[in-house]
Design an enzyme around this catalytic site. Structure first.
Site, short mmCIF file in Angstrom:
data_model
loop_
_atom_site.label_atom_id
_atom_site.label_comp_id
_atom_site.label_asym_id
_atom_site.label_seq_id
_atom_site.Cartn_x
_atom_site.Cartn_y
_atom_site.Cartn_z
N ASP A 59 0.86 -1.17 0.00
CA ASP A 59 0.00 0.00 0.00
C ASP A 59 0.90 1.22 0.00
O ASP A 59 1.59 1.50 0.99
CB ASP A 59 -0.90 0.00 1.23
CG ASP A 59 -1.86 1.18 1.26
OD1 ASP A 59 -1.75 2.07 0.40
OD2 ASP A 59 -2.71 1.20 2.18
N ASN A 86 3.53 4.91 -11.73
CA ASN A 86 2.24 4.91 -12.41
C ASN A 86 1.06 5.00 -11.45
O ASN A 86 0.01 5.53 -11.81
CB ASN A 86 2.11 3.65 -13.26
CG ASN A 86 0.69 3.40 -13.71
OD1 ASN A 86 0.17 4.09 -14.58
ND2 ASN A 86 0.04 2.43 -13.09
N TYR A 157 -6.50 16.36 -7.07
CA TYR A 157 -5.74 15.44 -7.93
C TYR A 157 -4.90 16.21 -8.94
O TYR A 157 -3.70 15.93 -9.12
CB TYR A 157 -6.74 14.52 -8.65
CG TYR A 157 -6.14 13.64 -9.70
CD1 TYR A 157 -5.36 12.54 -9.37
CD2 TYR A 157 -6.39 13.88 -11.05
CE1 TYR A 157 -4.84 11.71 -10.34
CE2 TYR A 157 -5.87 13.06 -12.04
CZ TYR A 157 -5.09 11.98 -11.67
OH TYR A 157 -4.57 11.17 -12.65
N LYS A 161 -0.75 16.31 -9.30
CA LYS A 161 -0.07 15.96 -10.55
C LYS A 161 0.75 17.14 -11.08
O LYS A 161 1.81 16.94 -11.67
CB LYS A 161 -1.08 15.50 -11.59
CG LYS A 161 -1.73 14.16 -11.26
CD LYS A 161 -0.73 13.03 -11.22
CE LYS A 161 -1.40 11.67 -11.17
NZ LYS A 161 -0.42 10.55 -11.10
N VAL A 190 -8.46 7.54 -20.17
CA VAL A 190 -8.01 6.24 -20.67
C VAL A 190 -9.00 5.18 -20.20
O VAL A 190 -9.51 5.25 -19.07
CB VAL A 190 -6.60 5.91 -20.14
CG1 VAL A 190 -6.13 4.56 -20.69
CG2 VAL A 190 -5.62 7.01 -20.50
N THR A 192 -9.55 2.68 -18.40
CA THR A 192 -9.05 1.91 -17.27
C THR A 192 -10.18 1.70 -16.28
O THR A 192 -11.29 2.21 -16.44
CB THR A 192 -7.90 2.65 -16.58
OG1 THR A 192 -8.41 3.89 -16.04
CG2 THR A 192 -6.76 2.94 -17.54
#
Length: 268
Positions: A59, A86, A157, A161, A190, A192
């Protein structure tokens, strides 16, 4: 094209699905030895099982976890040449997208930064000495189009980034002369699990728009985000760029950002 990755040792975080899984698979196909880090495994990751793949269940919210993963790469495979940061997105207990900036509490901001930025800092801090012992290496940070195209529904977020992008530039300057290249890949939307799993982004947007998840991903999101290609990217399309940057074929590329975003970013 031979990417010259045969027997190189790579660590990939968030490796059990999506972009991380595609990166892991591609590195293995190129002859690399891969340490795949993720909270849990997956049937898709299990299907890649071989002598050149080690799964380390961790984790990354645990402050000691990134260094543990790097240490396992050195212990099992003898060193480290490539680090792919990633893992990212909402950590456990945080739901994205939001409806507004004011919806994010201090605790949620801290959790998002711990997962998306501080875990990266810790992984790189642990990786650099191992790479220097090998004469250099490549670090690829997977960022987001939201780092440069701010969004009120993903504000914490995007801010994390953006910090990753800044970190990439700083590290490329300091460690480039020592043989370590540091680059960023910034995906847009994407296909995902973040989008496709039940209860995730596609379902959230579908509920808001009064439609279904397939319509969201096939039509509404490409229109809403102005995707020039008219579709979400596939994980493999992002992985191909990541692995090229990991390769010595990109020996003169450092401090760069590559958008794999279906034409989402419009600015220079």
């Amino acid at each position: 094209m031979d990417l010259k990755l045969d027997r190189r040792v790579a660590v990939v975080t968030g490796a059990s699905k999506g972009i991380g899984l595609a990166v892991t698979r591609t590195l293995l196909e190129e002859g690399a030895r891969v340490v795949a880090a993720s909270r849990t495994g997956s049937p898709e990751l299990d299907a890649l099982a071989c002598a050149d793949l080690l799964h380390v269940p961790v984790d990354l919210m645990d402050r000691e976890a990134p260094a543990h993963v790097i240490a396992e790469a050195v212990r099992v495979f003898g060193g480290l040449d490539v680090l792919v940061n990633n893992a990212g997105g909402p950590p456990p207990g945080v739901t994205l997208p939001r409806s507004s900036f004011v919806d994010a509490s201090d605790a949620e901001w801290e959790a998002v930064f711990q997962f998306n930025l501080f875990a990266v800092v810790r992984a790189i801090r642990a990786a650099i000495p191992a790479m220097l012992e090998r004469g250099g290496g490549s670090i690829v940070n997977v960022s987001s189009g939201n780092a440069r195209q701010p969004s009120p529904i993903n504000v914490d977020y995007g801010a994390a980034k953006a910090g990753m992008n800044n970190l990439t530039k700083v590290l490329s300057e300091e460690f480039g002369p020592k043989g370590i290249r540091v680059n960023t890949v910034s995906p847009g939307p994407v296909r995902t699990a973040w989008w496709t799993e039940e209860g995730r982004v596609a379902d959230t947007l579908a509920a808001q728009a009064g439609t279904d998840r397939d319509t969201v991903m096939d039509r509404l999101v490409p229109e809403m985000m102005g995707l020039s290609t008219g579709r979400l990217a596939e994980p493999q399309e992002v992985a191909d760029v990541v692995v090229l940057l990991a390769s010595p074929r990109s020996a003169s590329t450092t401090g760069a950002e590559f958008a794999v975003d279906s034409g989402f970013l419009k600015g220079l």
